[in-house]
Design a protein around this motif. Structure first.
Motif, PDB file in Angstrom:
ATOM      1  N   PRO A  52       0.714  -1.201  -0.006  1.00 42.31           N
ATOM      2  CA  PRO A  52       0.031  -0.044  -0.177  1.00 42.31           C
ATOM      3  C   PRO A  52       0.920   1.191  -0.045  1.00 42.31           C
ATOM      4  N   TYR A  53       0.202   2.363  -0.687  1.00 42.42           N
ATOM      5  CA  TYR A  53       1.342   3.440  -0.899  1.00 42.42           C
ATOM      6  C   TYR A  53       1.540   4.011   0.469  1.00 42.42           C
ATOM      7  N   LEU A 101       9.064   1.544   4.082  1.00 39.13           N
ATOM      8  CA  LEU A 101       9.761   0.415   3.395  1.00 39.13           C
ATOM      9  C   LEU A 101      11.177   1.202   2.672  1.00 39.13           C
ATOM     10  N   LEU A 102      10.975   2.341   1.999  1.00 38.50           N
ATOM     11  CA  LEU A 102      12.180   2.740   1.460  1.00 38.50           C
ATOM     12  C   LEU A 102      13.170   3.126   2.472  1.00 38.50           C
ATOM     13  N   PHE A 103      12.773   3.588   3.562  1.00 34.50           N
ATOM     14  CA  PHE A 103      13.823   3.816   4.568  1.00 34.50           C
ATOM     15  C   PHE A 103      14.894   2.949   4.692  1.00 34.50           C
ATOM     16  N   HIS A 149      -1.624   8.754   9.392  1.00 32.33           N
ATOM     17  CA  HIS A 149      -2.396   7.369   9.215  1.00 32.33           C
ATOM     18  C   HIS A 149      -2.867   6.960  10.502  1.00 32.33           C
ATOM     19  N   THR A 150      -2.880   7.746  11.531  1.00 38.15           N
ATOM     20  CA  THR A 150      -3.541   7.247  12.904  1.00 38.15           C
ATOM     21  C   THR A 150      -4.712   8.185  13.096  1.00 38.15           C
ATOM     22  N   GLN A 161       4.544  -1.019  14.502  1.00 40.37           N
ATOM     23  CA  GLN A 161       4.685  -2.181  14.842  1.00 40.37           C
ATOM     24  C   GLN A 161       3.556  -2.865  13.818  1.00 40.37           C
ATOM     25  N   GLU A 162       2.583  -2.478  13.584  1.00 37.31           N
ATOM     26  CA  GLU A 162       1.654  -2.929  12.446  1.00 37.31           C
ATOM     27  C   GLU A 162       2.447  -2.774  11.014  1.00 37.31           C
ATOM     28  N   TYR A 163       2.983  -1.813  10.731  1.00 38.05           N
ATOM     29  CA  TYR A 163       3.685  -2.023   9.274  1.00 38.05           C
ATOM     30  C   TYR A 163       4.759  -2.907   9.150  1.00 38.05           C
TER      31      TYR A 163
END
Length: 231
Positions: free
Chosen positions: A88-89, A95-97, A125-126, A137-139
């Motif tokens: 997901p965008y 992830l790029l980090f 996103h919260t 943690q979810e990611y």
């Protein structure tokens, strides 16, 4: 697709049942490749096909050279680009980090989560009922489920966990991070300068290099969000 075990990698790479004892140099070379590419079947098959086509005089020496490459020979980036694009965008920035860290580098899980939170990846996103730490943690759990990031127990701190991004995915993420839509990221291999400007947001130096000063000349460092240095 599950990673291959060491013996399975040997069988695939050498196109033979490994019933006879192999020379130590070949066994060690196969082990290095299996560890470097995390036993990815696509990577192992790519190497096996190339080995079969090239028929080198010394299999061990050839495999050792393969270990030095950034990616398996003849492997299309698209194989792993799809895995990234399916994320997901709103999760892609986190992830790029990971591209800031050297490929194969083990990062303490708590340290990675703190870095994500510090970069404020989760503010939008919260909904107030979930904290940024819980969202991080979810990611991470999602990336683990997708087999993009792997976790294991820390050797130095038994109660802690370390994270490691898939080697080939790191190569893909580095290319993605250079796109005009993304903030600049730099490594000591190259200083990435994007969007026609010299602004770097995240700088990562992966090894001691006397040319760092020369490489960074003319680069605007005033907008750096983070500096990460590895020995």
């Amino acid at each position: 697709m599950k990673p291959l075990e060491e013996l399975d990698c040997q069988i695939l790479l050498l196109r033979r049942e490994c019933q006879d004892k192999l020379p130590d140099e070949i066994t060690q070379a196969c082990k290095k490749i299996q560890q470097k590419y995390d036993g990815k079947p696509l990577a192992m098959k790519s190497i096996a096909d190339t080995l079969k086509d090239e028929k080198p005089a010394s299999t061990a020496a050839w495999l050792e050279e393969i270990c030095k490459l950034d990616k398996a020979p003849n492997m299309k980036d698209s194989c792993f680009s799809t895995s990234y694009d399916d994320v997901p965008y709103n999760m892609q920035r986190s992830l790029l980090f990971m591209s800031l860290f050297p490929a194969g580098c083990k990062i303490e899980k708590d340290r990675l989560l703190r870095r994500w939170v510090a970069e404020e990846f989760f503010i939008s996103h919260t909904d107030g009922t979930v904290t940024a730490e819980e969202k991080a943690q979810e990611y991470l759990s999602e990336f683990i489920d997708r087999n993009i990031i792997r976790t294991e127990k820390s050797i130095s701190t038994p109660d802690a966990e370390t994270c490691k991004a898939d080697y080939l995915m790191v190569q893909v993420m580095r290319k993605k991070s250079r796109s005009p839509q993304r903030n600049s990221k730099g490594t000591s291999d190259t200083i990435y300068v994007l969007n026609g400007s010299n602004i770097v947001r995240h700088l990562s130096l992966h090894y001691a290099d006397t040319k760092h000063k020369e490489m960074l000349e003319g680069v605007d460092l005033s907008s750096i969000h983070s500096l990460t240095i590895f020995d």
